[in-house]
Design an enzyme around this catalytic site. Sequence first.
Site, mmCIF file in Angstrom:
data_model
loop_
_atom_site.group_PDB
_atom_site.id
_atom_site.type_symbol
_atom_site.label_atom_id
_atom_site.label_comp_id
_atom_site.label_asym_id
_atom_site.label_seq_id
_atom_site.Cartn_x
_atom_site.Cartn_y
_atom_site.Cartn_z
ATOM 1 N N SER A 23 1.749 -6.016 -8.444
ATOM 2 C CA SER A 23 1.665 -7.368 -8.995
ATOM 3 C C SER A 23 1.006 -7.427 -10.368
ATOM 4 O O SER A 23 1.023 -8.484 -11.010
ATOM 5 C CB SER A 23 0.891 -8.279 -8.033
ATOM 6 O OG SER A 23 1.463 -8.265 -6.747
ATOM 7 N N HIS A 49 -7.711 -8.409 -9.845
ATOM 8 C CA HIS A 49 -8.278 -9.356 -8.883
ATOM 9 C C HIS A 49 -9.761 -9.587 -9.151
ATOM 10 O O HIS A 49 -10.489 -8.683 -9.587
ATOM 11 C CB HIS A 49 -8.085 -8.843 -7.464
ATOM 12 C CG HIS A 49 -6.657 -8.809 -7.026
ATOM 13 N ND1 HIS A 49 -5.990 -9.932 -6.593
ATOM 14 C CD2 HIS A 49 -5.760 -7.785 -6.972
ATOM 15 C CE1 HIS A 49 -4.747 -9.605 -6.269
ATOM 16 N NE2 HIS A 49 -4.577 -8.309 -6.493
ATOM 17 N N VAL A 82 3.092 19.367 -3.979
ATOM 18 C CA VAL A 82 2.200 20.126 -3.105
ATOM 19 C C VAL A 82 2.784 20.115 -1.696
ATOM 20 O O VAL A 82 3.081 19.059 -1.136
ATOM 21 C CB VAL A 82 0.783 19.529 -3.113
ATOM 22 C CG1 VAL A 82 -0.125 20.287 -2.136
ATOM 23 C CG2 VAL A 82 0.189 19.566 -4.519
ATOM 24 N N GLU A 125 -4.859 0.578 -1.683
ATOM 25 C CA GLU A 125 -3.887 -0.505 -1.826
ATOM 26 C C GLU A 125 -4.534 -1.605 -2.657
ATOM 27 O O GLU A 125 -5.611 -1.427 -3.226
ATOM 28 C CB GLU A 125 -3.468 -1.013 -0.442
ATOM 29 C CG GLU A 125 -4.616 -1.488 0.437
ATOM 30 C CD GLU A 125 -4.155 -1.940 1.813
ATOM 31 O OE1 GLU A 125 -3.021 -2.446 1.931
ATOM 32 O OE2 GLU A 125 -4.922 -1.798 2.777
ATOM 33 N N CYS A 183 19.033 -7.817 -20.397
ATOM 34 C CA CYS A 183 20.217 -7.023 -20.033
ATOM 35 C C CYS A 183 19.859 -5.804 -19.207
ATOM 36 O O CYS A 183 20.761 -5.085 -18.762
ATOM 37 C CB CYS A 183 21.011 -6.618 -21.273
ATOM 38 S SG CYS A 183 20.421 -5.113 -22.079
ATOM 39 N N CYS A 211 21.063 -0.811 -24.446
ATOM 40 C CA CYS A 211 20.238 0.122 -25.220
ATOM 41 C C CYS A 211 20.157 1.511 -24.619
ATOM 42 O O CYS A 211 19.755 2.456 -25.304
ATOM 43 C CB CYS A 211 18.830 -0.433 -25.426
ATOM 44 S SG CYS A 211 17.882 -0.659 -23.900
#
Length: 483
Positions: A51, A55, A178, A342, A442, A447
């Site tokens: 996001s 925070h 790994v 997270e 686009c 590009c």
Amino acid sequence: MMEEKKMYDVVIIGAGVSGTASARALSAYDLKICVVEKAEDVCCGTSKANSAIVHAGYDAKPGSLMAKLNVRGNKMMPQVVKDLDVPFNPCGSLVVCREEEDEGLLQELYDQGIANGVEGLKILNKEEAHAKEPNLADDVKAALWAPSAGVICPFLLNIAYAENACENGAEFRFDTEVQEIERIDGGYRLITDSGLLETKVVVNAAGVHADQFHNMVSGNPIHITPRRGDYCLLDKTAGNLVSRTIFQLPGKYGKGVLVSPTVHGNIIVGPTAIEQEDRESTATTREGLDQVITKSAMSVKNIPMRQVITSFAGLRAHEDGGEFIIEELKDAKGFVDCAGIESPGLASSPAVGEYVKDIVVNILHPSEKADYKSTRRGILDPKTLSAEEQDALIRENPAYGNIICRCEKVTEGEILDAIHRPLGARSLDGVKRRTRAGMGRCQSGFCSPRTMEILARELDMNMSEITKCGKGSGLIVGKNKEI
């Protein structure tokens, strides 16, 4: 093949924000550091698909490591982005409440935030909330205002950490997976698909795979569940919809669907929180995108979903305990977990790097470098210059007068810089994350061939060797006259 039995002081598994923030912090010491990444570039896992929120720190439970590092990271971020030349918008956030009986939950968040040390929190009534954000849903009754929240570019922060670490001597090995970890006298041996590495200390910053590496060396297993988050990104023409991040009251699986501006002028909507077993699949689903569309309308009205230019999904590494795990293992000395990172991992990343650094320094007792450089300059964006300055730049280097990506107005000069700087881009996605070439309306439809030509020319490669994002993502499969 890698040279075998090269002993490092520290090997960091994973080149996301946690791994590269740790590498940057440790590169201030006389240590031989190697960051091992299975993908072809930094920022190819969780760190590239989130996001992008810094925070404030009211969500995590008081006393938790997550709360401590979120608030610390939030307070560190303004100086970090200044030092590393990364765009950041301290726009603040609102958590909105639609039911009067839920206003007590806002108070709980406020109380948590105060206990965590978050500054400036305030509960707003309906009129105050709508005055800040006129496009809030009409039935929003109250909101928690957090002025210390902000939005950042997760790609550029991750890349900046890595470049700064590299400039201070950290080594990076990409396309290196790994496979096994063995204990040896004085440390660990990492068996990879490119050879062997030996190190005194391992930092396990492997995202959704961190539990697998932990469980190779520890008798106390942990378990990570990938949580997929689906997002929609709206065109810049929708950029004035909201000027702050709009959250809903958090639930069992996280902070809910948000609506937020980005530092680049778009609007991002999402994420979902769908648990899955597959640790690699980041495909969006109809079910997930429908959730994004339906739930976002509960906090912000008139979201112009017809202006969506792309959708994407990322995986969050949810550890069963719902807490950051950053510690040297008691039954595996020299193995340092940086697992379960997270949300709010991005906001916490400066503090995560600092925390990992303190643990490793306590193990190895290295001396500090006299010549450590804490700053780095980002890619020059001609759009930030005055007309006179742009003219002078183009006269000095005509590549800055050659527009490659028309949607984002990215020049050849910026792409050349992205390729030739430390840990430079080697793929279309590498260029995109560094310059935004291909991120516009686009979505690289026009590009990409020109960017591929520049990559092939500058890297002395054949066009057929240029990929979207490394192994298995080739774009040219043949010549049309041969098909």
